[in-house]
Design an enzyme around this catalytic site. Sequence first.
Site, PDB file in Angstrom:
ATOM      1  N   GLU A  39       0.873  -1.163   0.000  1.00  0.00           N
ATOM      2  CA  GLU A  39       0.000   0.000   0.000  1.00  0.00           C
ATOM      3  C   GLU A  39       0.919   1.224   0.000  1.00  0.00           C
ATOM      4  O   GLU A  39       1.797   1.319   0.864  1.00  0.00           O
ATOM      5  CB  GLU A  39      -0.867  -0.022   1.265  1.00  0.00           C
ATOM      6  CG  GLU A  39      -1.919   1.048   1.210  1.00  0.00           C
ATOM      7  CD  GLU A  39      -2.735   1.156   2.493  1.00  0.00           C
ATOM      8  OE1 GLU A  39      -2.694   0.238   3.327  1.00  0.00           O
ATOM      9  OE2 GLU A  39      -3.393   2.197   2.632  1.00  0.00           O
ATOM     10  N   ARG A 265       5.394 -12.640   9.898  1.00  0.00           N
ATOM     11  CA  ARG A 265       6.057 -11.361   9.652  1.00  0.00           C
ATOM     12  C   ARG A 265       7.475 -11.420  10.176  1.00  0.00           C
ATOM     13  O   ARG A 265       7.774 -12.157  11.108  1.00  0.00           O
ATOM     14  CB  ARG A 265       5.363 -10.235  10.439  1.00  0.00           C
ATOM     15  CG  ARG A 265       4.009  -9.871   9.991  1.00  0.00           C
ATOM     16  CD  ARG A 265       3.431  -8.868  10.980  1.00  0.00           C
ATOM     17  NE  ARG A 265       3.990  -7.542  10.777  1.00  0.00           N
ATOM     18  CZ  ARG A 265       3.501  -6.686   9.886  1.00  0.00           C
ATOM     19  NH1 ARG A 265       2.469  -6.995   9.146  1.00  0.00           N
ATOM     20  NH2 ARG A 265       4.050  -5.495   9.750  1.00  0.00           N
ATOM     21  N   LYS A 275       4.503   0.825   9.439  1.00  0.00           N
ATOM     22  CA  LYS A 275       4.537   2.075   8.688  1.00  0.00           C
ATOM     23  C   LYS A 275       3.951   3.225   9.497  1.00  0.00           C
ATOM     24  O   LYS A 275       4.389   4.360   9.366  1.00  0.00           O
ATOM     25  CB  LYS A 275       3.790   1.911   7.360  1.00  0.00           C
ATOM     26  CG  LYS A 275       4.694   1.273   6.305  1.00  0.00           C
ATOM     27  CD  LYS A 275       4.072   1.310   4.940  1.00  0.00           C
ATOM     28  CE  LYS A 275       2.984   0.279   4.845  1.00  0.00           C
ATOM     29  NZ  LYS A 275       2.589   0.007   3.456  1.00  0.00           N
TER      30      LYS A 275
HETATM   31  P1  ATP Z   1       3.023  -2.195   8.125  1.00  0.00           P
HETATM   32  O1  ATP Z   1       2.433  -3.148   9.110  1.00  0.00           O
HETATM   33  O2  ATP Z   1       4.475  -1.972   8.256  1.00  0.00           O
HETATM   34  O3  ATP Z   1       2.273  -0.921   8.025  1.00  0.00           O
HETATM   35  P2  ATP Z   1       1.646  -3.308   5.936  1.00  0.00           P
HETATM   36  O4  ATP Z   1       1.369  -4.751   6.009  1.00  0.00           O
HETATM   37  O5  ATP Z   1       0.515  -2.409   6.233  1.00  0.00           O
HETATM   38  O6  ATP Z   1       2.929  -2.952   6.752  1.00  0.00           O
HETATM   39  P3  ATP Z   1       1.692  -3.302   3.099  1.00  0.00           P
HETATM   40  O7  ATP Z   1       2.104  -2.228   2.198  1.00  0.00           O
HETATM   41  O8  ATP Z   1       0.279  -3.705   3.131  1.00  0.00           O
HETATM   42  O9  ATP Z   1       2.192  -2.892   4.532  1.00  0.00           O
HETATM   43  O10 ATP Z   1       2.605  -4.574   2.894  1.00  0.00           O
HETATM   44  C1  ATP Z   1       2.862  -5.158   1.651  1.00  0.00           C
HETATM   45  C2  ATP Z   1       3.210  -6.588   1.860  1.00  0.00           C
HETATM   46  O11 ATP Z   1       4.336  -6.713   2.721  1.00  0.00           O
HETATM   47  C3  ATP Z   1       2.075  -7.328   2.522  1.00  0.00           C
HETATM   48  O12 ATP Z   1       1.863  -8.532   1.813  1.00  0.00           O
HETATM   49  C4  ATP Z   1       2.555  -7.595   3.910  1.00  0.00           C
HETATM   50  O13 ATP Z   1       2.036  -8.793   4.398  1.00  0.00           O
HETATM   51  C5  ATP Z   1       4.067  -7.644   3.750  1.00  0.00           C
HETATM   52  N1  ATP Z   1       4.733  -7.238   4.983  1.00  0.00           N
HETATM   53  C6  ATP Z   1       4.561  -6.096   5.677  1.00  0.00           C
HETATM   54  N2  ATP Z   1       5.293  -6.088   6.795  1.00  0.00           N
HETATM   55  C7  ATP Z   1       5.961  -7.275   6.824  1.00  0.00           C
HETATM   56  C8  ATP Z   1       6.889  -7.882   7.736  1.00  0.00           C
HETATM   57  N3  ATP Z   1       7.269  -7.262   8.839  1.00  0.00           N
HETATM   58  N4  ATP Z   1       7.367  -9.102   7.421  1.00  0.00           N
HETATM   59  C9  ATP Z   1       7.001  -9.718   6.294  1.00  0.00           C
HETATM   60  N5  ATP Z   1       6.139  -9.214   5.402  1.00  0.00           N
HETATM   61  C10 ATP Z   1       5.621  -8.002   5.654  1.00  0.00           C
HETATM   62 MG    MG Z   2      -1.106  -3.854   4.936  1.00  0.00          MG
END
Ligand code: ATP
Ligand code: MG
Length: 562
Positions: A39, A265, A275
Amino acid sequence: MTATGTAVAEVGRDFIRDIIEADLAAKRHTTVVTRFPPEPNGYLHIGHAKSICLNFGVAQEFGGRCHLRFDDTNPTKEEQEYIDAIEDDVRWLGFDWGTHLYHASDYFEQLYQWAEHLIRTGKAYVDDQSQEEMRLTRGTLTEPGRNSPWRDRSVEENLDLFRRMRAGEFPNGARVLRAKIDMASGNINLRDPVLYRILHASHPRTGTAWSIYPSYDFAHGQSDAIERVTHSLCTLEFEDHRPLYDWFLEHLPVPSRPRQYEFARLNLTHTVLSKRVLTELVRGGHVKGWDDPRMPTLAGLRRRGVPPQAVRDFVKRVGVAKANSVVDVAMFDFSVREVLNKTALRRMAVLRPLKIVIDNYPEGQSEELEAVNHPDDPAAGTRRLRFGRELYIERDDFMENPPKKFYRLSPGREVRLRYAYFITCREVVKNRAGEVVELRCSYDPQTRGGNAPDGRKVQATLHWVSAADAVSAEVRLYNQLFARPDPNPADFIADLNPDSLEVLTGCKLEPELAAANTGDPVQFERQGYFCRDPDSTPGDLVFNRTVGLRDTWARVSGGKGA
Ligand code: ATP
Ligand code: MG
């Protein structure tokens, strides 16, 4: 090298690769299609790198393809700056989506049509309840929710209202479109989730064309289906959303049926990977920006001098599992050191200079000495270092009254200057405050190159730079951004390390370093790995410490390291 290759292949096996292999063997799929779906509401961090390496990695290994898809369903938080940064970072990490760049917003019209399809089949309704009312009627983990009074509207009324929502007739928050599933479901995600909300906001890609936006849950799975993603890999927090995604796939005429698999994660000690938190660190001025070298963002790591190879190696070492865990950040540093040890050219730099004068070296004279650029790589060649009467050594390498185990320079003691000569400290010069400001030394001309013909030994070899040739620089030393190994995401400001940045000025570097490029790692001998920071100007060099030389992880973990 062989040993490393084997180790990598071993950790490269995981339950996801097993599933894909079995699917291909059973001909459930003829090819593998994955996607990385960020995102664009912030910069990518090292947790995302795990997902990127997994998605692009399996696509490569199984001869399939991986899409980069922006899940851009929330225009209030998304920005073009983030879109550009994400593309840069994925490329920097070494992956290429080719022509497969997509956006959930490309599918807004299709998603809208599918929402109407759900209305027409009696599976969605327009709800006039406020957000607060919906929250109160959602129920809890132990209690069922209650049906909305608007749940049984006719198809005609729902279609009319939904079309007017699209046309922008109603203010933000006036109504939503919800799926009609089951308010008593044990899975709260199935209690009539919101599919569309009214939002009069400009979107980075669709501008003001839309005044309603799909929820992430309504967009995500269908976007995968449109792209014919075969294996939709995501993190564990989406496990409970899977039944909802499957419900959509079942009730919509989608072109394919992706399957979702969840993995753990990445979490790191001394680090917050969220984020929301990273955005607050930037907005609150607690760091200098998204690419501050203390940030766990890919942009920050890159600026700190971390090579992309090290990030990939680290992710491989961590592996892909189903159980959440926290990885010691020292293991990341270990991966960084392992790559840099092989690639970084060696240089000499004095971070806290102490001047020495070689009294018996003729005034006005100087000479060139040869130094190797990399001890394990003859192909890296040699360079010439100028030696003269006035030099700098590291302040820490001298003690006037040394304790028993201090073997470096002290009055009357002889040490080696690397690639140069043996020197002996003859006199300590102090200022009025009693601080040591200069050492007077002698050198032994017989020891050129660093060895004594009579075979006598010294117990220390010091790095140095010639005072006449050295270039001055600012050097930034980074420590953990969070003092605690487990910073509290709810009150992370309190856990910030006040000493995360130490700035040294007036450092003295060998002149070769004036021409260093920002992307080229160097080892400052005996100090660590460094790289030039983009803040440098021709007259004002700035270097970042990427990582120190000491290998604490290998020690802690029993030395399975370099
Ligand atoms: P955050 O929790 O940091 O805000 P998010 O999941 O909201 O991250 P996205 O942009 O939706 O951020 O993430 C894109 C992809 O990266 C998703 O498939 C998510 O599952 C993966 N992802 C995000 N954080 C991690 C992590 N710490 N370890 C592994 N994969 C991750
Ligand atoms: Mg997300």
